[in-house]
Scaffold this motif. Structure first.
Motif, PDB file in Angstrom:
ATOM      1  N   ARG A  31      -8.694  74.478  92.776  1.00  0.00           N
ATOM      2  CA  ARG A  31      -9.865  74.998  93.465  1.00  0.00           C
ATOM      3  C   ARG A  31      -9.982  76.490  93.206  1.00  0.00           C
ATOM      4  O   ARG A  31      -9.012  77.137  92.796  1.00  0.00           O
ATOM      5  N   VAL A  99     -21.736  78.432  92.570  1.00  0.00           N
ATOM      6  CA  VAL A  99     -21.087  77.130  92.414  1.00  0.00           C
ATOM      7  C   VAL A  99     -22.087  76.011  92.166  1.00  0.00           C
ATOM      8  O   VAL A  99     -21.857  75.127  91.326  1.00  0.00           O
ATOM      9  N   TRP A 245     -22.613  84.013  87.940  1.00  0.00           N
ATOM     10  CA  TRP A 245     -22.111  82.853  87.188  1.00  0.00           C
ATOM     11  C   TRP A 245     -22.565  82.908  85.730  1.00  0.00           C
ATOM     12  O   TRP A 245     -21.768  82.677  84.815  1.00  0.00           O
TER      13      TRP A 245
END
Length: 510
Positions: A31, A99, A245
């Motif tokens: 994670r 995410v 990102w």
């Protein structure tokens, strides 16, 4: 004594002498740890702020420890109206942009929509029904000041979150205002997903243009459109997470990411300037702190270790966010003022986490499993082989390539057999020739090939006349041959992945 070592030094040398293979390997991270830490701490900060401000400070309850914490956190950070937990909401938005964007790219529009629908609305339905039950038994949940009329229509609109887009508003769950912003971002992401697959920078530019158009037209299409513009004004924070990102994954260059980040920041500040209905002036500062914390966590990710406590808090952060205010206010209304506040808090906090655990185990986690199962991409089943055809037995030289069930493979081209006889080295011992063969050899070194009998069909016929090949000396072993194309590639280390100018040129023999 000088000749004797202490126990600590000897133990250290003994530990250093243990081979690396015997040392316990660190568990592999599965994670993103800084996101787990941020979501867990963010949920706890929101929990604390809703106890401190809407209850303790608003009702003038005697709690000097709350005043001490506020003097160290919320007051110097100019967040006295909403508390230090105000930083958590923009952090959650940054996480969504960072995410959820690659998840949408991986799943596609249909699977992504189904996955988000179940994950968001299953816990929301549970909280809305629990709120309606408490209101039916004359217990008063927290309110934001809007109407709390309870009927099937308001239950439906609050469950679907469209109550934040309908004027006048009926709000049963005060903390659910951030979830409609998440849903709007998901819908916008699905709309630009075809563009995002081909050109990331163009998709982000379209999103920023959409936000600007909505903000500029907030007062042109009635009060419901104005409410929609209020929710859209928070989307720039998610675009910043999406830009981070895209930059870190090399989808866009750094200068483009900096440009998009600056545009998103300007749009968020513009919403504060044109007054879209924010409570105070600390929204820009809260977003700044959230971005700083997010970047610090991202740069420290390599040094962070995955812990069960952070994973557990992160997985339960959604249930904590939805349930903490409802359970806390109902219990405090029952306990105060008969029970002192410290004792009441010692009762309330465990009960809140107990209800959260029930929601997580029986609502949220099953909904995640259902979302994964329904949005999972089915694999193409292999074609069954016919029952009457036996499977080919493995052989040294199969004549035909095997037929694959799931994918098509490419075979290397076969090298044709050499029709010439193998040449032997002079020092190899060969069997002596028969006398008849010696008589049939003519003088002068040239000879005719012997006829091949019919009972040897696999033997390749030779040419009628062929000169004998000269004797060859044995060649050097293959490992001694010089192979310039494979230099410096036998062993690779971490330093070989770094750019090096000395490996960029091929050696030229003098």
């Amino acid at each position: 004594m000088p000749g004797r070592k202490t126990g600590v030094v000897a133990l250290a040398e003994q530990s250093s002498a243990v081979p690396a293979e015997q040392l316990p390997a660190e568990p592999k991270k599965t994670r993103i740890v800084f996101i787990d830490i941020g979501r867990g701490l963010g949920a706890l900060l929101v929990f604390y702020s809703h106890i401190a401000h809407p209850w303790v400070l608003a009702k003038h309850d005697d709690a000097p420890y709350i005043s001490f914490i506020e003097a160290l956190t919320s007051d110097p950070m100019h967040m006295a109206k909403q508390g230090i937990g105000q930083i958590a909401v923009p952090f959650f938005f940054l996480v969504s942009g960072f995410v959820v964007t690659p998840i949408a790219l991986k799943q596609g529009t249909g699977r992504f929509a189904l996955n988000r629908l179940i994950r968001v609305y299953a816990p929301m339905l549970f909280v809305v029904l629990l709120t309606a039950l408490l209101m039916a038994v004359s217990l008063h949940p927290p309110s934001t000041g809007q109407s709390q009329d309870l009927n099937p229509l308001t239950i439906l609109t609050n469950t679907s979150l469209v109550n934040y887009l309908i004027f006048p508003q009926v709000v049963l769950i005060p903390v659910a205002w951030s979830m409609i912003i998440e849903v709007i971002f998901y819908v916008l992401l699905m709309v630009v997903l075809p563009v995002l697959r081909r050109s990331v920078w163009l998709a982000i530019a379209v999103e920023l243009t959409f936000i600007f158009v909505v903000l500029m037209s907030r007062s042109q299409f009635g009060p419901s459109w104005s409410l929609f513009a209020v929710n859209v004004s928070y989307l720039p924070v998610m675009i910043i997470g999406q830009t981070i990102w895209a930059t870190t994954s090399k989808r866009i260059p750094l200068w483009t990411g900096a440009l998009f980040g600056g545009c998103a920041w300007s749009l968020y500040v513009l919403a504060d300037i044109i007054d879209v209905g924010r409570v105070d002036t600390s929204y820009n500062l809260a977003m700044a702190f959230a971005v700083i914390c997010f970047l610090m966590g991202m740069f420290a990710e390599d040094k962070l270790k995955q812990r069960k406590i952070w994973t557990a808090l992160s997985e339960r952060s959604y249930s904590i966010y939805l349930l903490h205010m409802l359970v806390t206010f109902v219990l405090l209304q029952l306990l105060r003022p008969a029970v002192p506040l410290p004792i009441a808090l010692l009762i309330v906090i465990p009960v809140v986490f107990g209800v959260v655990e029930i929601s997580y185990r029986f609502v949220e986690r099953p909904s995640h499993a259902l979302a994964r199962r329904l949005s999972h991409k089915p694999k193409t089943p292999p074609n069954p082989e016919p029952a009457h055809e036996p499977k080919p037995e493995p052989g040294p030289e199969p004549r035909q390539a095997p037929v694959e069930d799931t994918e098509v493979t490419t075979e290397l081209p076969r090298i044709a057999e050499n029709p010439r006889r193998p040449q032997h080295a002079p020092n190899d011992r060969r069997p002596p020739m028969h006398r008849s063969d010696q008589r049939s050899r003519p003088a002068g070194g040239a000879h005719r090939a012997r006829p091949v009998p019919d009972q040897a069909p696999d033997r390749v016929a030779e040419s009628p006349r062929r000169r004998p090949a000269p004797p060859r000396w044995p060649s050097a072993p293959p490992e001694l041959h010089h192979q310039p194309d494979q230099e410096n590639h036998g062993q690779r280390g971490d330093e070989d992945d770094l750019p090096s100018h000395r490996d960029s040129f091929r050696r030229t023999p003098r």
